[in-house]
Design a protein around this motif. Structure first.
Motif, PDB file in Angstrom:
ATOM      1  N   PHE A 124       0.837  -1.204   0.000  1.00 35.28           N
ATOM      2  CA  PHE A 124       0.000   0.000   0.000  1.00 35.28           C
ATOM      3  C   PHE A 124       0.869   1.250   0.000  1.00 35.28           C
ATOM      4  N   SER A 125       1.982   1.191   0.696  1.00 38.24           N
ATOM      5  CA  SER A 125       2.894   2.328   0.734  1.00 38.24           C
ATOM      6  C   SER A 125       3.446   2.623  -0.658  1.00 38.24           C
ATOM      7  N   GLU A 126       3.766   1.581  -1.427  1.00 36.28           N
ATOM      8  CA  GLU A 126       4.246   1.772  -2.799  1.00 36.28           C
ATOM      9  C   GLU A 126       3.135   2.337  -3.689  1.00 36.28           C
ATOM     10  N   PHE A 127       1.941   1.884  -3.477  1.00 39.01           N
ATOM     11  CA  PHE A 127       0.784   2.412  -4.208  1.00 39.01           C
ATOM     12  C   PHE A 127       0.636   3.911  -3.961  1.00 39.01           C
ATOM     13  N   VAL A 128       0.826   4.335  -2.709  1.00 35.04           N
ATOM     14  CA  VAL A 128       0.725   5.755  -2.367  1.00 35.04           C
ATOM     15  C   VAL A 128       1.910   6.528  -2.956  1.00 35.04           C
ATOM     16  N   ASP A 129       3.088   5.898  -3.007  1.00 32.69           N
ATOM     17  CA  ASP A 129       4.231   6.539  -3.660  1.00 32.69           C
ATOM     18  C   ASP A 129       3.884   6.884  -5.106  1.00 32.69           C
ATOM     19  N   TYR A 130       3.193   5.958  -5.749  1.00 32.47           N
ATOM     20  CA  TYR A 130       2.774   6.181  -7.144  1.00 32.47           C
ATOM     21  C   TYR A 130       1.756   7.315  -7.245  1.00 32.47           C
ATOM     22  N   GLN A 145       0.279   2.696   7.952  1.00 35.45           N
ATOM     23  CA  GLN A 145       1.555   2.214   7.432  1.00 35.45           C
ATOM     24  C   GLN A 145       2.379   3.355   6.836  1.00 35.45           C
ATOM     25  N   LEU A 146       1.725   4.475   6.580  1.00 37.97           N
ATOM     26  CA  LEU A 146       2.397   5.594   5.921  1.00 37.97           C
ATOM     27  C   LEU A 146       3.108   6.490   6.921  1.00 37.97           C
ATOM     28  N   LYS A 147       4.236   7.027   6.518  1.00 39.66           N
ATOM     29  CA  LYS A 147       4.905   8.044   7.321  1.00 39.66           C
ATOM     30  C   LYS A 147       4.093   9.334   7.248  1.00 39.66           C
ATOM     31  N   ILE A 148       4.258  10.176   8.246  1.00 44.90           N
ATOM     32  CA  ILE A 148       3.465  11.395   8.321  1.00 44.90           C
ATOM     33  C   ILE A 148       3.623  12.236   7.055  1.00 44.90           C
ATOM     34  N   GLU A 149       4.870  12.364   6.567  1.00 46.38           N
ATOM     35  CA  GLU A 149       5.101  13.179   5.383  1.00 46.38           C
ATOM     36  C   GLU A 149       4.344  12.632   4.178  1.00 46.38           C
ATOM     37  N   LYS A 150       4.333  11.303   4.043  1.00 44.45           N
ATOM     38  CA  LYS A 150       3.648  10.676   2.911  1.00 44.45           C
ATOM     39  C   LYS A 150       2.128  10.811   3.059  1.00 44.45           C
ATOM     40  N   LEU A 152      -0.457  12.549   0.453  1.00 41.50           N
ATOM     41  CA  LEU A 152      -1.643  11.880  -0.068  1.00 41.50           C
ATOM     42  C   LEU A 152      -2.877  12.753   0.128  1.00 41.50           C
ATOM     43  N   TYR A 153      -2.989  13.342   1.308  1.00 40.82           N
ATOM     44  CA  TYR A 153      -4.124  14.237   1.551  1.00 40.82           C
ATOM     45  C   TYR A 153      -4.113  15.400   0.566  1.00 40.82           C
ATOM     46  N   LYS A 154      -2.926  15.928   0.289  1.00 40.32           N
ATOM     47  CA  LYS A 154      -2.824  17.069  -0.617  1.00 40.32           C
ATOM     48  C   LYS A 154      -3.352  16.722  -2.008  1.00 40.32           C
ATOM     49  N   VAL A 155      -3.095  15.491  -2.460  1.00 44.67           N
ATOM     50  CA  VAL A 155      -3.571  15.069  -3.776  1.00 44.67           C
ATOM     51  C   VAL A 155      -5.097  15.069  -3.833  1.00 44.67           C
ATOM     52  N   PHE A 156      -5.738  14.696  -2.713  1.00 43.25           N
ATOM     53  CA  PHE A 156      -7.197  14.574  -2.679  1.00 43.25           C
ATOM     54  C   PHE A 156      -7.863  15.675  -1.837  1.00 43.25           C
ATOM     55  N   GLU A 157      -7.112  16.711  -1.563  1.00 39.74           N
ATOM     56  CA  GLU A 157      -7.609  17.791  -0.702  1.00 39.74           C
ATOM     57  C   GLU A 157      -8.893  18.417  -1.233  1.00 39.74           C
ATOM     58  N   ILE A 158      -8.962  18.653  -2.515  1.00 41.08           N
ATOM     59  CA  ILE A 158     -10.143  19.305  -3.080  1.00 41.08           C
ATOM     60  C   ILE A 158     -11.382  18.425  -2.907  1.00 41.08           C
ATOM     61  N   ASP A 159     -11.216  17.124  -3.088  1.00 35.17           N
ATOM     62  CA  ASP A 159     -12.352  16.214  -2.874  1.00 35.17           C
ATOM     63  C   ASP A 159     -12.812  16.240  -1.419  1.00 35.17           C
ATOM     64  N   PHE A 201     -10.327  15.777   7.614  1.00 29.95           N
ATOM     65  CA  PHE A 201      -9.038  15.091   7.690  1.00 29.95           C
ATOM     66  C   PHE A 201      -8.366  15.473   8.995  1.00 29.95           C
ATOM     67  N   ASP A 202      -8.234  14.497   9.871  1.00 27.76           N
ATOM     68  CA  ASP A 202      -7.578  14.704  11.161  1.00 27.76           C
ATOM     69  C   ASP A 202      -6.407  13.736  11.230  1.00 27.76           C
TER      70      ASP A 202
END
Length: 374
Positions: free
Chosen positions: A260-266, A343-348, A352-359, A367-368
């Motif tokens: 899942f972490s690699e998926f989020v990297d993508y 499983q994700l580091k805070i920075e990652k 991820l949130y930034k990518v979907f922030e508008i949604d 988002f907390d």
């Protein structure tokens, strides 16, 4: 000080004053020297006068005490009334505040309009540039449904097919996912001429179903990549592993099963973000599929309250008698989602949130970050 204590204090003060004045009278008389009969007679007159004055003073003090007691009683009553009024005022103010909060709560359309203004440069597009591949047309009932993968789209594609008369089945739950997605061919708004598109968008009842973006991502990952489907693993999984897993073996790459972490990297890779059209619909942002800043939706269904919202829509459009379905709770629940997100580091996670922030903002999802910290 309560009423009884106040009364006792006043009474005690009155008695003390009375005793003191009486002692003064008797003391003065006793200390007087009787030297002659005329003096004695004068003293008797003076004493009688003082006694009368004392009695008069006592009577006045009794009246004063009575008046004071009455005043205290009224004061106590007034204090109680004022306290009740104050409490009543507080309760009324709280009630009015709650009512005001309810009135001030944004509707879906108000929130979408506000967010669209905020991101106007990137969200509002020229009509000619919009794609309506995800809009299903129901001419029988004058409905436009924008489907978003992993938000109950299988169910609503089946319902749409029944309402359109494309199947004799009336129970949407008996139409399997493969049939709903690939066998039954819906009418798409994209196939209509531009003028007709404009007319339908203006006159038809428009709705879509949304879901918390992270829940949708986890559901998409589990369904398409882990354990996943062969086509998705070959098309996306192998490439993700090759790029984001250092020293990946041939066997690992061929498995097509990224973490899942690699998926989020993508998903968070700047190159992926820069070319959103290359991202599969199962993890494309909502606003890129349904254009909420250009299309004024009449109703937004929530995956989290799917049954209630579906029943409401069918009932409000007088369609409840045409279709039935069986609600099945989603397999991707909060516990599973948290297990993946943590499983994700805070920075990652923030990326991820930034990518979907508008949604998140468009459809009112919170988002907390503390929710996902172990």
């Amino acid at each position: 000080m309560n009423h009884i204590a106040k009364k006792a204090t006043v009474t005690a003060i009155g008695l003390l004053l009375g005793t003191y004045m009486y002692a003064m009278v008797i003391g003065n008389a006793a200390n007087s020297t009787i030297v002659s009969s005329p003096d004695y007679e004068a003293l008797k007159v003076e004493t009688r006068s003082k006694k009368e004055n004392f009695a008069e003073n006592e009577s006045q003090k009794e009246e004063e005490i009575t008046t004071l007691e009455k005043g205290l009683t009224e004061s106590d009553s007034l204090d109680e009334d004022e306290l009740s009024a104050e409490e009543e005022s507080t309760v009324e103010a709280d009630y009015e505040e709650e009512e005001q909060e309810e009135e001030d709560e944004e509707t879906d359309s108000e929130r979408i309009e506000r967010v669209c203004q905020k991101y106007k440069s990137s969200l509002v597009e020229e009509p000619s540039k919009l794609s309506y591949h995800h809009f299903h047309v129901d001419n029988r009932n004058k409905l436009l449904y924008c489907f978003i993968p992993k938000t109950a789209s299988s169910l609503w594609k089946a319902i749409n097919a029944i309402l359109n008369g494309k199947t004799s089945e009336t129970n949407a739950s008996k139409i399997n996912n493969y049939t709903a997605h690939f066998v039954i061919q819906p009418e798409l708004l994209h196939h209509y001429p531009a003028k007709t598109q404009e007319t339908l968008l203006e006159s038809y009842y428009k709705f879509t179903v949304v879901r918390h973006p992270f829940y949708r991502l986890v559901s998409g990952y589990r369904d398409k990549l882990n354990p996943g489907k062969k086509w998705f693993k070959k098309t996306y999984g192998t490439k993700i592993i090759r790029k984001y897993r250092p020293k990946a073996t041939v066997k690992e790459i061929r498995s097509g099963t990224p973490t899942f972490s690699e998926f989020v990297d993508y998903l968070t890779d700047p190159k992926t973000v820069a070319v959103p059209k290359r991202v599969d619909d199962h993890w494309t942002q909502y606003h890129r599929l349904c254009h909420p800043c250009n299309v004024k939706f009449n109703y937004i269904l929530r995956f989290e309250s799917l049954k209630e919202d579906t029943d409401h829509l069918l009932s409000s459009r007088n369609l409840s008698d045409l279709v039935t379905y069986k609600y099945i709770a989603p397999a991707t629940n909060a516990k599973k989602v948290n297990r993946y997100i943590r499983q994700l580091k805070i920075e990652k996670l923030l990326q991820l949130y930034k990518v979907f922030e508008i949604d998140f903002e468009l459809f009112g999802y919170d988002f907390d970050i503390k929710e996902y910290l172990t």
